[in-house]
Design a protein around this motif. Structure first.
Motif, PDB file in Angstrom:
ATOM      1  N   UNK A   4       0.848  -1.186   0.000  1.00  0.00           N
ATOM      2  CA  UNK A   4       0.000   0.000   0.000  1.00  0.00           C
ATOM      3  C   UNK A   4       0.878   1.229   0.000  1.00  0.00           C
ATOM      4  N   UNK A   5       0.535   2.150  -0.879  1.00  0.00           N
ATOM      5  CA  UNK A   5       1.255   3.415  -0.871  1.00  0.00           C
ATOM      6  C   UNK A   5       0.251   4.547  -0.770  1.00  0.00           C
ATOM      7  N   UNK A  22       4.556  14.821  -4.543  1.00  0.00           N
ATOM      8  CA  UNK A  22       5.458  15.494  -3.605  1.00  0.00           C
ATOM      9  C   UNK A  22       6.140  14.467  -2.705  1.00  0.00           C
ATOM     10  N   UNK A  23       5.379  13.440  -2.321  1.00  0.00           N
ATOM     11  CA  UNK A  23       5.939  12.363  -1.506  1.00  0.00           C
ATOM     12  C   UNK A  23       5.046  11.136  -1.609  1.00  0.00           C
ATOM     13  N   UNK A  24       5.656  10.001  -1.318  1.00  0.00           N
ATOM     14  CA  UNK A  24       4.940   8.723  -1.264  1.00  0.00           C
ATOM     15  C   UNK A  24       5.293   8.066   0.059  1.00  0.00           C
ATOM     16  N   UNK A  27       4.282   2.101   4.206  1.00  0.00           N
ATOM     17  CA  UNK A  27       4.544   1.652   5.569  1.00  0.00           C
ATOM     18  C   UNK A  27       5.033   2.818   6.406  1.00  0.00           C
ATOM     19  N   UNK A  28       6.167   2.639   7.059  1.00  0.00           N
ATOM     20  CA  UNK A  28       6.740   3.694   7.901  1.00  0.00           C
ATOM     21  C   UNK A  28       7.736   4.578   7.158  1.00  0.00           C
ATOM     22  N   UNK A  29       7.931   4.320   5.874  1.00  0.00           N
ATOM     23  CA  UNK A  29       8.896   5.090   5.095  1.00  0.00           C
ATOM     24  C   UNK A  29       8.213   6.156   4.252  1.00  0.00           C
ATOM     25  N   UNK A  30       8.830   7.326   4.209  1.00  0.00           N
ATOM     26  CA  UNK A  30       8.338   8.434   3.399  1.00  0.00           C
ATOM     27  C   UNK A  30       9.437   8.825   2.428  1.00  0.00           C
ATOM     28  N   UNK A  68       2.762  14.756   6.029  1.00  0.00           N
ATOM     29  CA  UNK A  68       2.776  13.296   6.203  1.00  0.00           C
ATOM     30  C   UNK A  68       2.716  12.896   7.675  1.00  0.00           C
ATOM     31  N   UNK A  69       2.683  13.879   8.581  1.00  0.00           N
ATOM     32  CA  UNK A  69       2.605  13.581   9.999  1.00  0.00           C
ATOM     33  C   UNK A  69       3.939  13.465  10.698  1.00  0.00           C
ATOM     34  N   UNK A  70       4.999  13.961  10.066  1.00  0.00           N
ATOM     35  CA  UNK A  70       6.324  13.878  10.659  1.00  0.00           C
ATOM     36  C   UNK A  70       6.950  15.240  10.872  1.00  0.00           C
ATOM     37  N   UNK A  71       8.220  15.200  11.260  1.00  0.00           N
ATOM     38  CA  UNK A  71       9.012  16.418  11.433  1.00  0.00           C
ATOM     39  C   UNK A  71      10.359  16.185  10.755  1.00  0.00           C
ATOM     40  N   UNK A  72      11.154  17.228  10.695  1.00  0.00           N
ATOM     41  CA  UNK A  72      12.485  17.087  10.105  1.00  0.00           C
ATOM     42  C   UNK A  72      13.324  16.057  10.859  1.00  0.00           C
TER      43      UNK A  72
END
Length: 128
Positions: A4-5, A22-24, A27-30, A68-72
């Motif tokens: 799933x992507x 812009x991004x895909x 799983x836990x990888x962006x 994507x729900x993250x930070x730097x």
């Protein structure tokens, strides 16, 4: 487990100027596409100054990872493409301000040219 992507998109970063996302997230990888120093409000390169271009590219990257729900801090690898290898130190000064502790792995690559006449492009991979 099915593959799933998820496509990540935000209007706080420049829209793609080609057939890419812009991004895909898988799983836990962006996987974030390269960000050039385009102001997302007007679609124009911010400045001819490499420091301003590095800052805008990093701000755009930050906007995508935030969407994507993250930070730097979630970034584990970056690749910087620059049209002038002599900009290495100037870019490092700006870059260090965004990754003050435990900076990600990184490559810095000199290239002939970049889209829209940009002097820099930065892509990243994150674990979220």
């Amino acid at each position: 487990m099915a593959f799933q992507k998820q496509v990540i998109s935000t209007d706080k970063a420049p829209a793609a100027i080609g057939p890419y996302s812009q991004a895909i997230k898988v799983g836990d990888l962006l996987f974030m596409s390269g960000q050039i120093p385009v102001n997302p409000l007007n679609g124009e390169i911010v400045s001819e100054n490499i420091e301003a271009q590095a800052k805008q590219s990093l701000d755009n990257l930050k906007a995508v990872i935030t969407a994507a729900g993250g930070t730097l801090e979630n970034i584990v690898k970056t690749t910087i493409f620059a049209v002038n290898i002599n900009d290495f130190q100037a870019v490092n000064k700006i870059y260090a301000g965004y990754f003050e502790k435990e900076p990600p792995a990184r490559s810095f690559v000199a290239v002939k040219e970049l889209p829209k006449g940009a002097k820099i492009e930065i892509e990243a991979i994150a674990y979220i």
